[in-house]
Design a protein around this motif. Sequence first.
Motif, PDB file in Angstrom:
ATOM      1  N   UNK A   1       0.843  -1.184   0.000  1.00  0.00           N
ATOM      2  CA  UNK A   1       0.000   0.000   0.000  1.00  0.00           C
ATOM      3  C   UNK A   1       0.887   1.245   0.000  1.00  0.00           C
ATOM      4  N   UNK A   2       0.394   2.311  -0.624  1.00  0.00           N
ATOM      5  CA  UNK A   2       1.068   3.618  -0.603  1.00  0.00           C
ATOM      6  C   UNK A   2       0.283   4.507   0.357  1.00  0.00           C
ATOM      7  N   UNK A   3       0.958   5.083   1.337  1.00  0.00           N
ATOM      8  CA  UNK A   3       0.271   5.822   2.388  1.00  0.00           C
ATOM      9  C   UNK A   3       0.776   7.255   2.472  1.00  0.00           C
ATOM     10  N   UNK A   4      -0.162   8.171   2.689  1.00  0.00           N
ATOM     11  CA  UNK A   4       0.171   9.536   3.074  1.00  0.00           C
ATOM     12  C   UNK A   4      -0.701   9.889   4.277  1.00  0.00           C
ATOM     13  N   UNK A   5      -0.298  10.907   5.007  1.00  0.00           N
ATOM     14  CA  UNK A   5      -1.025  11.336   6.200  1.00  0.00           C
ATOM     15  C   UNK A   5      -1.350  12.817   6.038  1.00  0.00           C
ATOM     16  N   UNK A   6      -2.622  13.181   6.125  1.00  0.00           N
ATOM     17  CA  UNK A   6      -3.012  14.568   5.868  1.00  0.00           C
ATOM     18  C   UNK A   6      -4.007  15.068   6.905  1.00  0.00           C
TER      19      UNK A   6
ATOM     20  N   UNK B   1      -0.527   4.310 -10.246  1.00  0.00           N
ATOM     21  CA  UNK B   1      -0.417   3.700  -8.918  1.00  0.00           C
ATOM     22  C   UNK B   1      -1.486   4.202  -7.950  1.00  0.00           C
ATOM     23  N   UNK B   2      -2.420   5.003  -8.404  1.00  0.00           N
ATOM     24  CA  UNK B   2      -3.361   5.649  -7.491  1.00  0.00           C
ATOM     25  C   UNK B   2      -4.246   4.665  -6.732  1.00  0.00           C
ATOM     26  N   UNK B   3      -4.547   3.514  -7.313  1.00  0.00           N
ATOM     27  CA  UNK B   3      -5.432   2.567  -6.647  1.00  0.00           C
ATOM     28  C   UNK B   3      -4.807   1.965  -5.393  1.00  0.00           C
ATOM     29  N   UNK B   4      -3.497   2.101  -5.241  1.00  0.00           N
ATOM     30  CA  UNK B   4      -2.794   1.571  -4.074  1.00  0.00           C
ATOM     31  C   UNK B   4      -2.733   2.574  -2.925  1.00  0.00           C
ATOM     32  N   UNK B   5      -3.259   3.762  -3.132  1.00  0.00           N
ATOM     33  CA  UNK B   5      -3.097   4.842  -2.158  1.00  0.00           C
ATOM     34  C   UNK B   5      -4.138   4.768  -1.048  1.00  0.00           C
ATOM     35  N   UNK B   6      -3.665   4.873   0.185  1.00  0.00           N
ATOM     36  CA  UNK B   6      -4.526   5.016   1.345  1.00  0.00           C
ATOM     37  C   UNK B   6      -4.169   6.323   2.043  1.00  0.00           C
ATOM     38  N   UNK B   7      -5.142   7.197   2.192  1.00  0.00           N
ATOM     39  CA  UNK B   7      -4.956   8.481   2.887  1.00  0.00           C
ATOM     40  C   UNK B   7      -5.326   8.278   4.352  1.00  0.00           C
ATOM     41  N   UNK B   8      -4.375   8.488   5.243  1.00  0.00           N
ATOM     42  CA  UNK B   8      -4.677   8.480   6.670  1.00  0.00           C
ATOM     43  C   UNK B   8      -5.038   9.906   7.060  1.00  0.00           C
ATOM     44  N   UNK B   9      -6.314  10.129   7.312  1.00  0.00           N
ATOM     45  CA  UNK B   9      -6.815  11.462   7.637  1.00  0.00           C
ATOM     46  C   UNK B   9      -6.633  11.724   9.133  1.00  0.00           C
ATOM     47  N   UNK B  10      -6.171  12.910   9.461  1.00  0.00           N
ATOM     48  CA  UNK B  10      -5.987  13.267  10.869  1.00  0.00           C
ATOM     49  C   UNK B  10      -7.129  14.126  11.392  1.00  0.00           C
ATOM     50  N   UNK B  11      -8.178  14.302  10.597  1.00  0.00           N
ATOM     51  CA  UNK B  11      -9.380  14.998  11.054  1.00  0.00           C
ATOM     52  C   UNK B  11     -10.564  14.470  10.253  1.00  0.00           C
TER      53      UNK B  11
ATOM     54  N   UNK C   1       1.594  15.971  15.067  1.00  0.00           N
ATOM     55  CA  UNK C   1       1.124  15.434  13.785  1.00  0.00           C
ATOM     56  C   UNK C   1       2.142  14.456  13.206  1.00  0.00           C
ATOM     57  N   UNK C   2       3.403  14.875  13.135  1.00  0.00           N
ATOM     58  CA  UNK C   2       4.426  14.015  12.531  1.00  0.00           C
ATOM     59  C   UNK C   2       4.817  12.862  13.451  1.00  0.00           C
ATOM     60  N   UNK C   3       4.696  13.046  14.757  1.00  0.00           N
ATOM     61  CA  UNK C   3       5.100  12.001  15.696  1.00  0.00           C
ATOM     62  C   UNK C   3       4.190  10.789  15.650  1.00  0.00           C
ATOM     63  N   UNK C   4       3.019  10.917  15.050  1.00  0.00           N
ATOM     64  CA  UNK C   4       2.108   9.779  14.912  1.00  0.00           C
ATOM     65  C   UNK C   4       2.481   8.884  13.730  1.00  0.00           C
ATOM     66  N   UNK C   5       3.365   9.358  12.891  1.00  0.00           N
ATOM     67  CA  UNK C   5       3.730   8.623  11.678  1.00  0.00           C
ATOM     68  C   UNK C   5       4.258   7.214  11.981  1.00  0.00           C
ATOM     69  N   UNK C   6       5.274   7.050  12.855  1.00  0.00           N
ATOM     70  CA  UNK C   6       5.759   5.682  13.082  1.00  0.00           C
ATOM     71  C   UNK C   6       4.705   4.759  13.670  1.00  0.00           C
TER      72      UNK C   6
ATOM     73  N   UNK D   1       5.582   5.143   2.336  1.00  0.00           N
ATOM     74  CA  UNK D   1       5.070   6.396   2.896  1.00  0.00           C
ATOM     75  C   UNK D   1       5.636   7.573   2.112  1.00  0.00           C
ATOM     76  N   UNK D   2       4.776   8.556   1.820  1.00  0.00           N
ATOM     77  CA  UNK D   2       5.186   9.815   1.184  1.00  0.00           C
ATOM     78  C   UNK D   2       4.594  10.997   1.921  1.00  0.00           C
ATOM     79  N   UNK D   3       5.380  12.064   2.106  1.00  0.00           N
ATOM     80  CA  UNK D   3       4.803  13.366   2.411  1.00  0.00           C
ATOM     81  C   UNK D   3       4.057  13.839   1.165  1.00  0.00           C
ATOM     82  N   UNK D   4       3.038  14.682   1.348  1.00  0.00           N
ATOM     83  CA  UNK D   4       2.267  15.105   0.178  1.00  0.00           C
ATOM     84  C   UNK D   4       2.825  16.356  -0.502  1.00  0.00           C
TER      85      UNK D   4
END
Length: 356
Positions: free
Chosen positions: A93-98, A118-128, A166-171, A186-189
């Motif tokens: 899976x490809x993950x970003x956190x926003x 590759x977009x179908x592999x993307x999972x957005x972890x929403x922080x709100x 926000x960033x400390x939740x990444x690991x 994992x990618x930053x956006x």
Amino acid sequence: MSSGFLHQRTLHNPFSTQFYTSPSSSTNTKKPLSILSPTVLLPLLSLIVVLGVFSPWLGVPQNLFFTSNPEISKWGHYTLDQALTFVARNGTVIVCIVSQPYLPFLNNWLISVAMQKRQDMVLVIAEDYHSLYKVNELWPGHAVLIPPVLDVEASHKFGSMGFFNFTARRPSHLLKILELGYSVMYNDVDMVWLADPFPYLQGSHDVYFTDDMTAIKPLNHSHDLPPPGKKGRPYICSCMIFLRPTDGAKLILKKWLEELQMEPWSRTKKSNDQPAFNWALMKNAKEADLYLLPQEAFPTGGLYFKNKTWVKETKGKHVIIHNNYIVGFEKKIKRFRDYGFWLVDDHKQESPLGGL
């Protein structure tokens, strides 16, 4: 590269899991309680009041409980396990956190990912919840929220305690994914893909990463963890990481979390998650199989945007560009526009999120 990553999958409902419901017992002769009876009504009203009062403090939107919109209620209960099952391809899976302020960058990054199919592999972890609902409204099943919810406004200012939180939740997020058995990129956006990065994930290493230093490396540079810099640690970027669900990768993430606990944010030391990541890599390099990705393919923004000679000499080799070494949303957008990387201007139709 395995062609399995690129096959087109039949879309399915992430909520298609069937649950068994036991039939009512024919031997139960007790008279059912009426919802209007005092025995039921008073506890129910009390529960409603408690949820209404405390849900904002818990980061849970009140409309999650009281909405008449089934879509909102559905995504509020969408789990990471469900999301990974829906999104992952061949266990990856490809993950970003926003959070909400980053949605324009999410869309720009996603367009570049879509250009590489590759977009179908993307999972957005929403922080709100706003980001969770907005992404799933436009692209059902591709966003999930892992509680608790952070302060949206505080999370986007670099150097702030909110940004650290926000960033400390990444690991923690990444470790959960590995423990569920998935490989994760994992990618930053504030990045843009110019080519497909997966062919560069050579071998079967535990952790792949990029150097954040601007010093030019030879084209055939070592893929080992670089030596410590002036601060006693390397300068690896926590912005682009690939991890396999191995003991070595899990160890690095656990040690990253431990380092963050040892060096929390303070007003005198406005840290972020990256130093802790580097300490974790350096202290545990012998316990995990680490791999430094090639600089010409994954340059830091401090090199790509500030050394035109190097960019010309390595033309055609660039894969992912990170818009770092600059602070501020407007400045980042302007720089991307100056280099033709603000793709939402001309290619928004290629994003699963459309104009967002």
